[in-house]
Design a protein around this motif. Sequence first.
Motif, PDB file in Angstrom:
ATOM      1  N   UNK A   1       9.688  18.507   4.602  1.00  0.00           N
ATOM      2  CA  UNK A   1       9.040  18.522   5.900  1.00  0.00           C
ATOM      3  C   UNK A   1       7.846  17.587   5.801  1.00  0.00           C
ATOM      4  N   UNK A   2       7.414  17.060   6.958  1.00  0.00           N
ATOM      5  CA  UNK A   2       6.349  16.059   6.894  1.00  0.00           C
ATOM      6  C   UNK A   2       5.534  16.078   8.171  1.00  0.00           C
ATOM      7  N   UNK A   3       4.243  15.820   8.022  1.00  0.00           N
ATOM      8  CA  UNK A   3       3.337  15.617   9.143  1.00  0.00           C
ATOM      9  C   UNK A   3       2.691  14.258   8.952  1.00  0.00           C
ATOM     10  N   UNK A   4       2.507  13.521  10.052  1.00  0.00           N
ATOM     11  CA  UNK A   4       1.853  12.218   9.997  1.00  0.00           C
ATOM     12  C   UNK A   4       0.748  12.200  11.042  1.00  0.00           C
ATOM     13  N   UNK A   5      -0.440  11.797  10.623  1.00  0.00           N
ATOM     14  CA  UNK A   5      -1.608  11.790  11.493  1.00  0.00           C
ATOM     15  C   UNK A   5      -2.283  10.425  11.449  1.00  0.00           C
ATOM     16  N   UNK A   6      -2.939  10.063  12.514  1.00  0.00           N
ATOM     17  CA  UNK A   6      -3.773   8.860  12.496  1.00  0.00           C
ATOM     18  C   UNK A   6      -5.172   9.295  12.068  1.00  0.00           C
ATOM     19  N   UNK A   7      -5.810   8.523  11.182  1.00  0.00           N
ATOM     20  CA  UNK A   7      -7.105   8.932  10.637  1.00  0.00           C
ATOM     21  C   UNK A   7      -7.931   7.728  10.191  1.00  0.00           C
ATOM     22  N   UNK A   8      -9.219   7.968  10.043  1.00  0.00           N
ATOM     23  CA  UNK A   8     -10.148   6.996   9.473  1.00  0.00           C
ATOM     24  C   UNK A   8     -10.424   7.433   8.036  1.00  0.00           C
ATOM     25  N   UNK A   9     -10.489   6.474   7.115  1.00  0.00           N
ATOM     26  CA  UNK A   9     -10.625   6.807   5.701  1.00  0.00           C
ATOM     27  C   UNK A   9     -12.004   6.474   5.154  1.00  0.00           C
ATOM     28  N   UNK A  10     -12.254   6.969   3.938  1.00  0.00           N
ATOM     29  CA  UNK A  10     -13.512   6.745   3.233  1.00  0.00           C
ATOM     30  C   UNK A  10     -13.497   5.445   2.442  1.00  0.00           C
TER      31      UNK A  10
ATOM     32  N   UNK B   1       0.811  12.902   5.635  1.00  0.00           N
ATOM     33  CA  UNK B   1       0.497  11.476   5.600  1.00  0.00           C
ATOM     34  C   UNK B   1      -0.526  11.161   6.676  1.00  0.00           C
ATOM     35  N   UNK B   2      -1.488  10.314   6.320  1.00  0.00           N
ATOM     36  CA  UNK B   2      -2.481   9.831   7.286  1.00  0.00           C
ATOM     37  C   UNK B   2      -2.372   8.321   7.326  1.00  0.00           C
ATOM     38  N   UNK B   3      -2.271   7.772   8.528  1.00  0.00           N
ATOM     39  CA  UNK B   3      -2.201   6.329   8.735  1.00  0.00           C
ATOM     40  C   UNK B   3      -3.456   5.878   9.472  1.00  0.00           C
ATOM     41  N   UNK B   4      -4.025   4.753   9.063  1.00  0.00           N
ATOM     42  CA  UNK B   4      -5.199   4.210   9.747  1.00  0.00           C
ATOM     43  C   UNK B   4      -4.819   3.680  11.128  1.00  0.00           C
ATOM     44  N   UNK B   5      -3.560   3.292  11.289  1.00  0.00           N
ATOM     45  CA  UNK B   5      -3.112   2.718  12.550  1.00  0.00           C
ATOM     46  C   UNK B   5      -1.719   3.250  12.860  1.00  0.00           C
ATOM     47  N   UNK B   6      -1.567   3.902  13.995  1.00  0.00           N
ATOM     48  CA  UNK B   6      -0.274   4.467  14.380  1.00  0.00           C
ATOM     49  C   UNK B   6       0.816   3.406  14.476  1.00  0.00           C
TER      50      UNK B   6
ATOM     51  N   UNK C   1      -4.959   1.738   4.306  1.00  0.00           N
ATOM     52  CA  UNK C   1      -4.293   1.970   5.580  1.00  0.00           C
ATOM     53  C   UNK C   1      -3.485   3.254   5.601  1.00  0.00           C
ATOM     54  N   UNK C   2      -3.415   3.978   4.458  1.00  0.00           N
ATOM     55  CA  UNK C   2      -2.739   5.268   4.453  1.00  0.00           C
ATOM     56  C   UNK C   2      -3.201   6.108   3.274  1.00  0.00           C
ATOM     57  N   UNK C   3      -3.009   7.406   3.435  1.00  0.00           N
ATOM     58  CA  UNK C   3      -3.172   8.366   2.350  1.00  0.00           C
ATOM     59  C   UNK C   3      -2.040   9.369   2.468  1.00  0.00           C
TER      60      UNK C   3
ATOM     61  N   UNK D   1       0.831  -1.208   0.000  1.00  0.00           N
ATOM     62  CA  UNK D   1       0.000   0.000   0.000  1.00  0.00           C
ATOM     63  C   UNK D   1       0.865   1.258   0.000  1.00  0.00           C
ATOM     64  N   UNK D   2       1.948   1.248   0.764  1.00  0.00           N
ATOM     65  CA  UNK D   2       2.833   2.423   0.803  1.00  0.00           C
ATOM     66  C   UNK D   2       3.451   2.643  -0.575  1.00  0.00           C
ATOM     67  N   UNK D   3       4.004   1.597  -1.170  1.00  0.00           N
ATOM     68  CA  UNK D   3       4.624   1.749  -2.492  1.00  0.00           C
ATOM     69  C   UNK D   3       3.600   2.207  -3.541  1.00  0.00           C
ATOM     70  N   UNK D   4       2.391   1.639  -3.502  1.00  0.00           N
ATOM     71  CA  UNK D   4       1.349   2.029  -4.464  1.00  0.00           C
ATOM     72  C   UNK D   4       0.927   3.482  -4.262  1.00  0.00           C
ATOM     73  N   UNK D   5       0.806   3.899  -3.013  1.00  0.00           N
ATOM     74  CA  UNK D   5       0.432   5.287  -2.709  1.00  0.00           C
ATOM     75  C   UNK D   5       1.476   6.251  -3.241  1.00  0.00           C
TER      76      UNK D   5
END
Length: 141
Positions: free
Chosen positions: A114-123, A89-94, A127-129, A62-66
Amino acid sequence: MSKQCFPAHPEVPISKAVRAGDFVFTSAYGPWLFDPKDVLFDSAGQIIDDGSGKADMPFADQVHATIGLVKEALAVAGCALSDVVDCQVWLANARDFVEFNSIYRQYFTKDPPVRSVFEAKFMFLCRLEMKVVAYRPLAAA
């Protein structure tokens, strides 16, 4: 400043990327595209199926495809990952953060953005966006 939009897939009203002057902004991408009309929910509003048939894809894939879809979005606007200055970056699971970092590091080897990473629920059942901002002067594009 000029603005140029690069259309995305027809199922959703977004641009794949937008160039505004010397900056390029991408939409958020997960590991696959989906049609919101195909998403099925249970009675509590939880996603049962996103219609992609890809919900079991391993996290690393999923990471490589994203990142691949982000690269494609940048390319239509004349940019590459090396032009990225900001990454969200948003991760479904920290708990996926460590594995994500090890893969991300393979793509941003020199002068990472620079980068920000957040935990989130997706549509959909990914597991990531990820979305990025790139800087590439119009004369160089």
